[in-house]
Design a protein around this motif. Structure first.
Motif, mmCIF file in Angstrom:
data_model
loop_
_atom_site.group_PDB
_atom_site.id
_atom_site.type_symbol
_atom_site.label_atom_id
_atom_site.label_comp_id
_atom_site.label_asym_id
_atom_site.label_seq_id
_atom_site.Cartn_x
_atom_site.Cartn_y
_atom_site.Cartn_z
ATOM 1 N N SER A 20 2.901 -5.904 -3.468
ATOM 2 C CA SER A 20 2.399 -4.538 -3.565
ATOM 3 C C SER A 20 0.898 -4.511 -3.307
ATOM 4 O O SER A 20 0.247 -5.562 -3.222
ATOM 5 C CB SER A 20 2.686 -3.979 -4.959
ATOM 6 O OG SER A 20 1.881 -4.648 -5.932
ATOM 7 N N CYS A 74 -7.134 5.088 0.753
ATOM 8 C CA CYS A 74 -6.248 5.989 0.016
ATOM 9 C C CYS A 74 -5.698 7.082 0.938
ATOM 10 O O CYS A 74 -6.297 7.424 1.960
ATOM 11 C CB CYS A 74 -7.008 6.668 -1.132
ATOM 12 S SG CYS A 74 -7.766 5.528 -2.311
ATOM 13 N N ASN A 117 -5.591 10.797 -2.889
ATOM 14 C CA ASN A 117 -4.592 10.263 -3.814
ATOM 15 C C ASN A 117 -4.554 8.748 -3.657
ATOM 16 O O ASN A 117 -3.962 8.229 -2.714
ATOM 17 C CB ASN A 117 -3.225 10.874 -3.519
ATOM 18 C CG ASN A 117 -2.127 10.284 -4.391
ATOM 19 O OD1 ASN A 117 -2.390 9.536 -5.329
ATOM 20 N ND2 ASN A 117 -0.883 10.608 -4.069
ATOM 21 N N GLY A 119 -3.073 6.654 -5.571
ATOM 22 C CA GLY A 119 -1.807 6.056 -5.962
ATOM 23 C C GLY A 119 -0.969 5.718 -4.747
ATOM 24 O O GLY A 119 0.031 4.997 -4.846
ATOM 25 N N VAL A 120 -1.380 6.245 -3.582
ATOM 26 C CA VAL A 120 -0.739 5.943 -2.297
ATOM 27 C C VAL A 120 -1.794 5.322 -1.393
ATOM 28 O O VAL A 120 -2.889 5.867 -1.237
ATOM 29 C CB VAL A 120 -0.159 7.221 -1.648
ATOM 30 C CG1 VAL A 120 0.415 6.907 -0.268
ATOM 31 C CG2 VAL A 120 0.901 7.837 -2.548
ATOM 32 N N TYR A 147 2.340 5.052 4.748
ATOM 33 C CA TYR A 147 1.768 5.509 3.483
ATOM 34 C C TYR A 147 2.679 5.018 2.361
ATOM 35 O O TYR A 147 3.819 5.468 2.240
ATOM 36 C CB TYR A 147 1.652 7.026 3.470
ATOM 37 C CG TYR A 147 0.848 7.566 4.625
ATOM 38 C CD1 TYR A 147 -0.538 7.493 4.626
ATOM 39 C CD2 TYR A 147 1.474 8.140 5.733
ATOM 40 C CE1 TYR A 147 -1.283 7.980 5.682
ATOM 41 C CE2 TYR A 147 0.735 8.633 6.801
ATOM 42 C CZ TYR A 147 -0.640 8.548 6.772
ATOM 43 O OH TYR A 147 -1.371 9.020 7.831
ATOM 44 N N THR A 159 3.304 3.838 -1.850
ATOM 45 C CA THR A 159 2.893 3.837 -3.243
ATOM 46 C C THR A 159 2.378 2.447 -3.618
ATOM 47 O O THR A 159 2.980 1.443 -3.222
ATOM 48 C CB THR A 159 4.075 4.220 -4.147
ATOM 49 O OG1 THR A 159 4.614 5.465 -3.693
ATOM 50 C CG2 THR A 159 3.642 4.349 -5.585
ATOM 51 N N ASP A 160 1.286 2.387 -4.381
ATOM 52 C CA ASP A 160 0.576 1.110 -4.554
ATOM 53 C C ASP A 160 1.358 0.033 -5.296
ATOM 54 O O ASP A 160 1.041 -1.146 -5.180
ATOM 55 C CB ASP A 160 -0.783 1.340 -5.225
ATOM 56 C CG ASP A 160 -0.690 1.944 -6.618
ATOM 57 O OD1 ASP A 160 0.439 2.117 -7.126
ATOM 58 O OD2 ASP A 160 -1.760 2.235 -7.203
ATOM 59 N N ALA A 166 9.311 5.150 -0.958
ATOM 60 C CA ALA A 166 7.885 5.406 -1.162
ATOM 61 C C ALA A 166 7.105 5.507 0.133
ATOM 62 O O ALA A 166 5.897 5.546 0.118
ATOM 63 C CB ALA A 166 7.247 4.349 -2.053
ATOM 64 N N SER A 205 5.993 7.962 2.834
ATOM 65 C CA SER A 205 5.976 9.419 2.874
ATOM 66 C C SER A 205 6.470 9.990 4.195
ATOM 67 O O SER A 205 7.086 11.039 4.231
ATOM 68 C CB SER A 205 4.559 9.929 2.586
ATOM 69 O OG SER A 205 3.661 9.507 3.587
#
Length: 284
Positions: free
Chosen positions: A112, A210, A228, A230-231, A241, A243-244, A253, A255
């Motif tokens: 991740s 981000c 954002n 978190g992405v 894109y 999610t972290d 996840a 997008s």
């Protein structure tokens, strides 16, 4: 290894340090991690579109395409981090274990963004150098001809937004090609004009950038941006894109667009502070 010349011994405020040509030895760090091969990016230029979502008056549009160049030279790993290198961080209890076995000499996959950040922090501590994830912009410059614009269509109809979605879907479907998921040995996807290996192969690479939503008012020209973190942006055959905390891109996840085959990383070595500037001048 026989050093050619002693450059400096003892820097005020940094403790005892002996620099040899191309190498650095920090007292009290036996068995420190070996530094990976690096490529220096200087005269690089690409046509680039900032990542994120762009809307004008509520209608999805493409972000502006502009020419960018390296504002200053930077050094980036010639190849991706291998599984064996990451496992050294796991053994030091500084990185989260990987899921399942794998060959240590192959490029690392299944990490991740959070894992990638942990590895960069550990490698920095072990080597006494400053390593970090590249920005999306830096990755594009290093990728050069391997960098790919992520726009699939120029269709933008305020009266019927579905037209853009359909045009994008058809373009993605036509562009999608079979891609093996198993990582190839280092160098298996060749090198680009800068000498970097395996860019845009089957391992997407995390960046520090981000996800941003841009909104513009067509009447006033005012632009707003909402970030954002978190992405994050992963780069490879196309921009993704993610999610972290996601390790497996096939689990979701993503997008938009086709999900990456794998998630891995390569790092930038930063020249920062008095010591970093000295090393940069010495070419170390």
């Amino acid at each position: 290894m026989r050093p050619k010349s002693v450059v400096a011994s003892g820097l005020a405020g940094l403790g005892l340090l002996v620099l040899f040509q191309g190498y650095a030895f920090l007292p009290g760090r036996p068995g420190a991690a070996e530094e990976p091969p690096l490529v220096r990016i200087e005269a690089a230029r690409v046509e680039y579109r900032s990542p994120g979502e762009f809307r004008s008056g509520g209608t999805p549009v493409n972000g502006p395409l502009v020419g960018i160049a390296a504002e200053r030279p930077f050094e980036i790993m010639q190849r991706q981090v291998t599984r064996g290198e990451y496992q050294a961080c796991v053994a030091a209890a500084a990185c989260r274990p990987l899921a399942g076995p794998g060959e240590p000499e192959l490029p690392l996959v299944g990490v991740s963004w959070l894992d990638a950040a942990d590895y960069a922090a550990w490698l920095s501590r072990e080597t006494g150098r400053s390593y970090r994830l590249p920005s999306d912009r830096e990755w594009a410059l290093a990728a050069g001809s391997r960098y790919r614009d992520d726009v699939y269509t120029e269709v933008s109809d305020p009266a019927d937004p579905a037209k853009r979605w359909l045009a994008s879907y058809e373009a993605m479907a036509a562009d999608r090609e079979p891609l093996e998921s198993r990582p190839r040995p280092v160098g298996g996807f060749g090198r680009n004009e800068h000498g970097l290996l395996d860019l845009a192969g089957n391992v997407w690479e995390w960046t520090s950038t981000c996800f941003v939503r841009f909104r513009s008012d067509p009447e006033t020209g005012a632009v707003s941006a909402h970030e954002n973190c978190g992405v994050r942006i992963a780069q490879g055959r196309h921009r993704a894109y993610m999610t972290d905390f996601i390790r497996d891109p096939k689990a979701g996840a993503c997008s938009v667009g086709v999900p990456p085959a794998n998630l891995g990383l390569r790092l930038v070595r930063e020249a920062s502070g008095p010591l970093g500037r000295l090393r940069a001048r010495l070419g170390a």
